[in-house]
Design a protein around this motif. Structure first.
Motif, PDB file in Angstrom:
ATOM      1  N   GLY A 221      11.936  -1.514  -4.249  1.00  0.00           N
ATOM      2  CA  GLY A 221      10.527  -1.277  -3.948  1.00  0.00           C
ATOM      3  C   GLY A 221       9.705  -1.058  -5.209  1.00  0.00           C
ATOM      4  O   GLY A 221       8.592  -1.598  -5.346  1.00  0.00           O
ATOM      5  N   VAL A 222      10.265  -0.304  -6.165  1.00  0.00           N
ATOM      6  CA  VAL A 222       9.573  -0.041  -7.430  1.00  0.00           C
ATOM      7  C   VAL A 222       9.399  -1.334  -8.219  1.00  0.00           C
ATOM      8  O   VAL A 222       8.323  -1.599  -8.796  1.00  0.00           O
ATOM      9  N   ALA A 223      10.441  -2.165  -8.230  1.00  0.00           N
ATOM     10  CA  ALA A 223      10.361  -3.452  -8.950  1.00  0.00           C
ATOM     11  C   ALA A 223       9.230  -4.321  -8.392  1.00  0.00           C
ATOM     12  O   ALA A 223       8.458  -4.929  -9.150  1.00  0.00           O
ATOM     13  N   GLN A 224       9.105  -4.355  -7.055  1.00  0.00           N
ATOM     14  CA  GLN A 224       8.040  -5.138  -6.426  1.00  0.00           C
ATOM     15  C   GLN A 224       6.667  -4.535  -6.723  1.00  0.00           C
ATOM     16  O   GLN A 224       5.699  -5.266  -6.999  1.00  0.00           O
ATOM     17  N   LYS A 227       5.435  -5.507 -10.120  1.00  0.00           N
ATOM     18  CA  LYS A 227       4.896  -6.877 -10.135  1.00  0.00           C
ATOM     19  C   LYS A 227       3.473  -6.896  -9.580  1.00  0.00           C
ATOM     20  O   LYS A 227       2.576  -7.545 -10.129  1.00  0.00           O
ATOM     21  N   ASP A 228       3.283  -6.145  -8.466  1.00  0.00           N
ATOM     22  CA  ASP A 228       1.949  -6.066  -7.860  1.00  0.00           C
ATOM     23  C   ASP A 228       0.947  -5.413  -8.817  1.00  0.00           C
ATOM     24  O   ASP A 228      -0.230  -5.807  -8.873  1.00  0.00           O
ATOM     25  N   MET A 229       1.430  -4.441  -9.589  1.00  0.00           N
ATOM     26  CA  MET A 229       0.566  -3.729 -10.523  1.00  0.00           C
ATOM     27  C   MET A 229       0.144  -4.650 -11.677  1.00  0.00           C
ATOM     28  O   MET A 229      -1.021  -4.616 -12.116  1.00  0.00           O
ATOM     29  N   HIS A 238      -9.043  -2.099 -10.674  1.00  0.00           N
ATOM     30  CA  HIS A 238      -8.724  -0.728 -11.093  1.00  0.00           C
ATOM     31  C   HIS A 238      -8.248   0.131  -9.917  1.00  0.00           C
ATOM     32  O   HIS A 238      -7.280   0.892 -10.031  1.00  0.00           O
ATOM     33  N   GLU A 239      -8.916   0.006  -8.764  1.00  0.00           N
ATOM     34  CA  GLU A 239      -8.584   0.834  -7.595  1.00  0.00           C
ATOM     35  C   GLU A 239      -7.148   0.561  -7.105  1.00  0.00           C
ATOM     36  O   GLU A 239      -6.376   1.488  -6.880  1.00  0.00           O
ATOM     37  N   THR A 240      -6.813  -0.727  -6.957  1.00  0.00           N
ATOM     38  CA  THR A 240      -5.458  -1.096  -6.513  1.00  0.00           C
ATOM     39  C   THR A 240      -4.421  -0.635  -7.528  1.00  0.00           C
ATOM     40  O   THR A 240      -3.345  -0.151  -7.167  1.00  0.00           O
ATOM     41  N   ARG A 241      -4.743  -0.794  -8.817  1.00  0.00           N
ATOM     42  CA  ARG A 241      -3.811  -0.383  -9.885  1.00  0.00           C
ATOM     43  C   ARG A 241      -3.477   1.112  -9.778  1.00  0.00           C
ATOM     44  O   ARG A 241      -2.315   1.510  -9.889  1.00  0.00           O
ATOM     45  N   GLU A 242      -4.496   1.940  -9.530  1.00  0.00           N
ATOM     46  CA  GLU A 242      -4.275   3.387  -9.416  1.00  0.00           C
ATOM     47  C   GLU A 242      -3.425   3.728  -8.186  1.00  0.00           C
ATOM     48  O   GLU A 242      -2.555   4.599  -8.232  1.00  0.00           O
TER      49      GLU A 242
END
Length: 302
Positions: A221-224, A227-229, A238-242
């Motif tokens: 889950g962290v690996a995915q 990638k999303d980050m 910025h919002e999604t990244r946080e």
């Protein structure tokens, strides 16, 4: 001595209170109130003294599976070392559960690993909560359980009985165990006779495997999420990244916790054994003092 096991909310404590006249706290619904292993005072049944042991399920609402295994393992090994053996084990199952979900499967798997194969003749599968289902549906479910989920242990000598939520019903069930030869559970044999570490036992190995699988899922889950980050950074979102950053932090903390469960199981098991040993020492000292008082009274009378 008879031990009662099964998932939280399956009616273990209610059964014990009905049978023994105890007043152990009972949870509401699937909530657990049994956060410690607890034993009733001995009571008479068919001229024999019976003690029932209440155990928390491996889905306890207040304790982790690591804590539960440490407690149950410590109690069973410590009492076995002091000469107490189990004449029977009852596994409680709600007939109102029409799906055999992950919680039930996990509880039953751990039950199998604690007991081993050689003690199955001393095992009773007790279905309860019959009043919550129509009789024809309950009977259909009972047949399914006999032919599928519990089939293997029934073939190997276990029995399946109904509990009708009365004291008479609890005593009828317990009479099936009255004349049993006391048996040594697999975890008692492993911990006491074979001097294994709690991690090396079948139950300990099973729990570690489950925890390792959970950790691997979190790592995937962290690996995915990473990638999303990276995609969010490229898109300057910025919002999604946080949000992803917080999720990664949460999962990383869970991974660290799971990595430490092996050491925690060993430490909790040791601490639980020490607490029990201290309680047993106090009880033995009390009995010794009572014995001395009786001896002194006898001398005076003589």
């Amino acid at each position: 001595i008879r031990s009662i096991m099964g998932p939280s909310g399956s009616g273990k404590t209610t059964f014990i209170n009905e049978a023994s006249g105890s007043d152990f706290a009972i949870g509401r619904g699937l909530e657990s109130c049994t956060s410690e292993v607890q034993a009733t005072k001995p009571f008479k049944l068919n001229g024999r003294e019976v003690t029932l042991i209440d155990t928390p399920g491996f889905d306890d609402t207040s304790r982790s599976d690591t804590d539960i295994l440490a407690m149950i393992g410590a109690y069973l090994s410590q009492t076995y070392e002091h000469g107490a053996k189990l004449a029977g084990i009852i596994y409680m199952h709600r007939i109102s559960d029409f799906r055999m979900g992950g919680t039930n499967k996990r509880n039953f798997k751990m039950f199998r690993e604690l007991c081993g194969e050689s003690t199955l003749r001393n095992v009773l599968i007790v279905t309860n909560m019959w009043s919550e289902v129509a009789s024809d549906l309950g009977e259909m479910r009972e047949k399914e359980l006999e032919n599928n989920f519990f089939k293997e242990i029934l073939i190997k000598g276990a029995r399946m009985l109904r509990h009708e939520s009365t004291r008479e019903s609890t005593h009828r069930i317990l009479r099936y165990l009255i004349h049993n030869q006391p048996a040594t559970l697999l975890i008692q044999k492993e911990l006491v006779n074979e001097h294994k570490n709690i991690i090396q036992t079948s139950a300990g190995s099973e729990l570690m495997q489950v925890l390792n699988e959970q950790r691997e899922r979190h790592e995937e889950g962290v690996a995915q999420l990473r990638k999303d980050m990276e995609a969010a950074i490229r898109d300057k979102d910025h919002e999604t990244r946080e949000e992803l950053k917080e999720e990664i932090q949460t999962k990383s903390e869970q991974i660290l916790k799971l990595q430490g469960e092996k050491d925690r199981l060993e430490a909790e098991f040791k601490a639980a054994k020490e607490r029990l040993e201290a309680r047993i020492s106090v009880m033995e000292e009390k009995h010794h003092e009572q014995g001395q008082t009786v001896d002194a009274l006898k001398e005076q009378l003589e």
